[in-house]
Design a protein around this motif. Structure first.
Motif, mmCIF file in Angstrom:
data_model
loop_
_atom_site.group_PDB
_atom_site.id
_atom_site.type_symbol
_atom_site.label_atom_id
_atom_site.label_comp_id
_atom_site.label_asym_id
_atom_site.label_seq_id
_atom_site.Cartn_x
_atom_site.Cartn_y
_atom_site.Cartn_z
ATOM 1 N N ARG A 139 0.733 -1.162 0.069
ATOM 2 C CA ARG A 139 0.196 0.062 0.017
ATOM 3 C C ARG A 139 0.820 1.170 -0.055
ATOM 4 O O ARG A 139 1.817 1.426 1.060
ATOM 5 C CB ARG A 139 -0.882 -0.109 1.225
ATOM 6 C CG ARG A 139 -1.925 1.231 1.281
ATOM 7 C CD ARG A 139 -2.725 1.124 2.607
ATOM 8 N NE ARG A 139 -3.508 2.125 2.821
ATOM 9 C CZ ARG A 139 -3.183 3.665 3.143
ATOM 10 N NH1 ARG A 139 -1.727 3.582 3.852
ATOM 11 N NH2 ARG A 139 -3.877 4.383 3.371
ATOM 12 N N PHE A 140 0.662 2.247 -0.951
ATOM 13 C CA PHE A 140 1.248 3.386 -0.988
ATOM 14 C C PHE A 140 0.874 4.497 -0.030
ATOM 15 O O PHE A 140 -0.442 4.647 0.224
ATOM 16 C CB PHE A 140 1.098 4.101 -2.429
ATOM 17 C CG PHE A 140 1.961 5.237 -2.611
ATOM 18 C CD1 PHE A 140 3.499 4.956 -2.801
ATOM 19 C CD2 PHE A 140 1.545 6.478 -2.903
ATOM 20 C CE1 PHE A 140 4.399 6.051 -2.741
ATOM 21 C CE2 PHE A 140 2.470 7.379 -3.239
ATOM 22 C CZ PHE A 140 4.003 7.374 -3.201
ATOM 23 N N ASP A 141 1.886 4.997 0.959
ATOM 24 C CA ASP A 141 1.330 5.838 2.025
ATOM 25 C C ASP A 141 1.494 7.135 1.692
ATOM 26 O O ASP A 141 1.307 8.326 2.754
ATOM 27 C CB ASP A 141 2.016 5.178 3.365
ATOM 28 C CG ASP A 141 3.254 5.604 3.351
ATOM 29 O OD1 ASP A 141 4.053 6.220 2.445
ATOM 30 O OD2 ASP A 141 4.081 5.337 4.616
ATOM 31 N N GLY A 142 1.998 7.641 0.457
ATOM 32 C CA GLY A 142 2.058 8.940 0.066
ATOM 33 C C GLY A 142 3.591 8.933 -0.217
ATOM 34 O O GLY A 142 4.197 9.828 -0.747
ATOM 35 N N LYS A 143 4.523 8.267 0.525
ATOM 36 C CA LYS A 143 5.689 8.081 0.329
ATOM 37 C C LYS A 143 6.311 6.922 -0.080
ATOM 38 O O LYS A 143 7.301 6.754 -0.959
ATOM 39 C CB LYS A 143 6.594 8.733 1.508
ATOM 40 C CG LYS A 143 6.584 9.911 1.764
ATOM 41 C CD LYS A 143 7.910 10.454 2.845
ATOM 42 C CE LYS A 143 7.284 11.365 3.829
ATOM 43 N NZ LYS A 143 7.958 11.057 5.218
ATOM 44 N N GLU A 144 6.071 5.933 0.553
ATOM 45 C CA GLU A 144 6.566 4.490 0.536
ATOM 46 C C GLU A 144 5.413 3.431 0.173
ATOM 47 O O GLU A 144 4.274 3.654 0.608
ATOM 48 C CB GLU A 144 7.196 4.174 1.603
ATOM 49 C CG GLU A 144 8.628 4.958 1.982
ATOM 50 C CD GLU A 144 9.187 4.637 3.291
ATOM 51 O OE1 GLU A 144 10.034 3.654 3.247
ATOM 52 O OE2 GLU A 144 8.820 5.049 4.232
ATOM 53 N N GLY A 347 -3.046 5.113 -0.604
ATOM 54 C CA GLY A 347 -4.125 4.060 -0.364
ATOM 55 C C GLY A 347 -3.976 3.270 -1.629
ATOM 56 O O GLY A 347 -4.842 2.347 -1.815
ATOM 57 N N ASP A 348 -3.398 3.721 -2.727
ATOM 58 C CA ASP A 348 -3.094 2.647 -3.766
ATOM 59 C C ASP A 348 -2.697 1.389 -3.363
ATOM 60 O O ASP A 348 -1.715 1.188 -2.545
ATOM 61 C CB ASP A 348 -2.389 3.346 -4.911
ATOM 62 C CG ASP A 348 -2.983 4.639 -5.759
ATOM 63 O OD1 ASP A 348 -4.156 4.639 -5.674
ATOM 64 O OD2 ASP A 348 -2.377 5.117 -6.403
ATOM 65 N N MET A 349 -3.065 0.233 -3.812
ATOM 66 C CA MET A 349 -2.699 -1.032 -3.484
ATOM 67 C C MET A 349 -2.110 -2.005 -4.618
ATOM 68 O O MET A 349 -3.132 -2.069 -5.473
ATOM 69 C CB MET A 349 -3.641 -1.952 -2.393
ATOM 70 C CG MET A 349 -3.522 -0.839 -1.070
ATOM 71 S SD MET A 349 -5.053 -1.390 -0.111
ATOM 72 C CE MET A 349 -4.818 -3.026 0.089
ATOM 73 N N ILE A 350 -1.115 -2.764 -4.645
ATOM 74 C CA ILE A 350 -0.831 -3.620 -5.554
ATOM 75 C C ILE A 350 -0.476 -4.941 -4.762
ATOM 76 O O ILE A 350 0.238 -5.093 -3.632
ATOM 77 C CB ILE A 350 0.673 -3.209 -6.372
ATOM 78 C CG1 ILE A 350 0.024 -1.976 -7.012
ATOM 79 C CG2 ILE A 350 1.252 -4.238 -7.123
ATOM 80 C CD1 ILE A 350 1.242 -1.230 -7.687
#
Ligand code: HEC
Length: 442
Positions: A139-144, A347-350
């Motif tokens: 999950r992208f937290d805005g940075k990582e 919030g993007d998730m892979i």
């Protein structure tokens, strides 16, 4: 010893099984499974009933007999519901009881064979009104990109309130009589203290420093192993035999096969994985059906979804259980190289893993035809297994007329490790009498 429960409950069924079922020439999987009788195998929640616990005085009045190799069903026949209940309630052997966890799962098993293949059909009801096709994501937290989603027995879930996300699984462990005591005690030979989610968990640093597990196998935790791979009577996790001794046991067939159909990491490509257990739970030679979707150096996913093919690059928490869309990355079908400049939002998730039919190779790719579908709360898994995979070094080669001991397990509702429901050891006969008799297709 009382006769096995399956015999008494399925006289009519075994009568039917003794007649060969007519099938069109050039036989393939049965086109009509309704003519093949069903064995209802009761799977129960085993908690922390390890090899060591079973041989300790905690296993009341039974530890000596267990040590001597008596079969579990010689004492526990028909007790699945009772044992499951005592354990899911947290009364015994379960430090982290899960609310609403079923004591038992009924696994319906049907079996048929021809000269090349064993065909198995499994059905079971899921606890959730949706299939377990989701798995942990980055999950992208805005940075990582950080891990999101854990199995239910993980501390992050039971202690920290993080979301439980894990794939459903159906596992089959199999032996051909080469592993001492497997016919009597089945999967329990492979379950030990020190393993993940078990008592006396082995420390990561100790595993990494271990001459075999850490230095040779490059492992960080302890997973299933057989007592024969250890040098002490208690089969302690770190008391491994030498690499040479283990190689000899393996060459003599002293391992069990372990195949797992996985809701996220193998179902989308119509396969199951193929592994074995001896000094550890290992993947067969070749290339596994799934791989970690992570670029270690760059600290980001390797692949993302191909937007041109599926209409999105990534998912969100709300979307990961949307079964109308692909939930897994399949490298040859819907994936492209991860683009760090794709305008990622918090919030993007892979998915943490990707799966591949064309990438799977060798003995690890033996389960080529395993089809799982979920409908109205029930998984149906149709599994074709070659009797002779051509890989005797890490598979159990089956023959028409042979009888094999298997253990079944289902991981249901976002869980892994010991959080499965399991069967006592059961025999499967390839066209011959056994607790589950594979019908001969003619
Ligand atoms: C000689 C008989 C005997 C054998 C063999 C035996 N058990 Fe037990 N087991 C018992 C008894 C007695 C208990 C205690 C039941 C109680 O306290 O109510 C027990 C308890 C258990 C429990 C805890 C749940 C409960 O009801 O207390 C589990 C799990 C269990 N056995 C699993 C196994 C497994 C797995 C095997 C085979 C590896 C096995 N047992 C072999 C007799 C046996």
């Amino acid at each position: 010893m009382k006769p096995p429960i399956w015999k008494s409950t399925s006289i009519a069924a075994s009568l039917m099984l003794s007649m060969a079922v007519s099938m069109p020439a050039g036989a393939a999987a049965p086109s009509d499974w309704s003519v093949i009788s069903t064995e209802n195998v009761k799977l129960f929640y085993p908690g922390q009933s390890s090899f060591q616990w079973l041989r300790s005085p905690e296993h009341k009045r039974a530890h000596r007999k267990t040590l001597q190799g008596d079969s579990c069903v010689s004492c526990h026949e028909g007790e699945e519901e009772e044992i499951g209940q005592v354990i899911v309630s947290g009364e015994r052997l379960e430090p982290h009881p899960i609310e609403g966890k079923q004591a038992v799962i009924d696994l319906a098993v049907q079996a048929a064979h021809d000269s090349d293949n064993l065909y198995l059909r499994f059905q079971w009801k899921t606890r959730n009104p949706f299939p377990g096709t989701a798995h942990p994501h980055w999950r992208f937290d805005g940075k990582e990109w950080k891990a999101m989603g854990w199995p239910r027995l993980h501390k992050k879930v039971w202690d920290e309130g993080q979301p439980a996300i894990y794939e459903d699984r159906l596992s089959v462990m199999v032996d051909d009589g080469s592993v001492p005591m497997f016919a009597e005690q089945g999967c329990w030979l492979s379950c030990h203290d020190g393993m993940r989610d078990m008592p006396d968990l082995a420390e990561t640093a100790d595993v990494k420093a271990h001459p075999l597990l850490g230095k040779v196998l490059k492992k960080k935790d302890v997973r299933k192993y057989l007592p024969a791979s250890r040098s002490d009577d208690d089969a302690t996790w770190n008391m491994t035999k030498s690499v040479e001794e283990i190689a000899q046991i393996k060459a003599a067939g002293g391992f069990v096969g372990l195949m797992q159909w996985r809701g996220h990491r193998s179902r989308p490509i119509g396969m199951a994985d193929d592994g074995y257990v001896l000094q550890y739970r290992l993947t067969d030679a070749g290339k596994n059906v799934f791989s970690k979707n992570w670029d270690k150096a760059a600290k980001r996913p390797k692949y993302m979804f191909d937007e041109k093919k599926v209409g999105f690059k990534s998912r969100t928490m709300e979307q990961i259980r949307d079964t109308s869309q692909p939930s897994s990355i399949i490298s040859e079908e819907n994936a492209v190289a991860f683009d760090p400049n794709a305008g990622w939002k918090e919030g993007d998730m892979i998915p943490e893993y990707y799966t591949s039919r064309t990438g799977a190779k060798g003995s690890a790719a033996d389960n080529q035809e395993v089809k799982g579908t979920w409908k109205d709360g029930i998984w149906t898994v149709l599994w074709t297994r070659k009797l002779n995979t051509g890989h005797p070094e890490d598979d159990k080669i089956m023959k028409v007329g042979g009888v094999y001991t298997v253990g079944f397990a289902v991981h249901d509702d976002n869980i892994t490790t010991r959080g499965h429901h399991v069967s006592w050891p059961i025999t499967v006969g390839i066209g011959t009498e056994a607790e589950i008799q594979a019908v001969t297709l003619k």
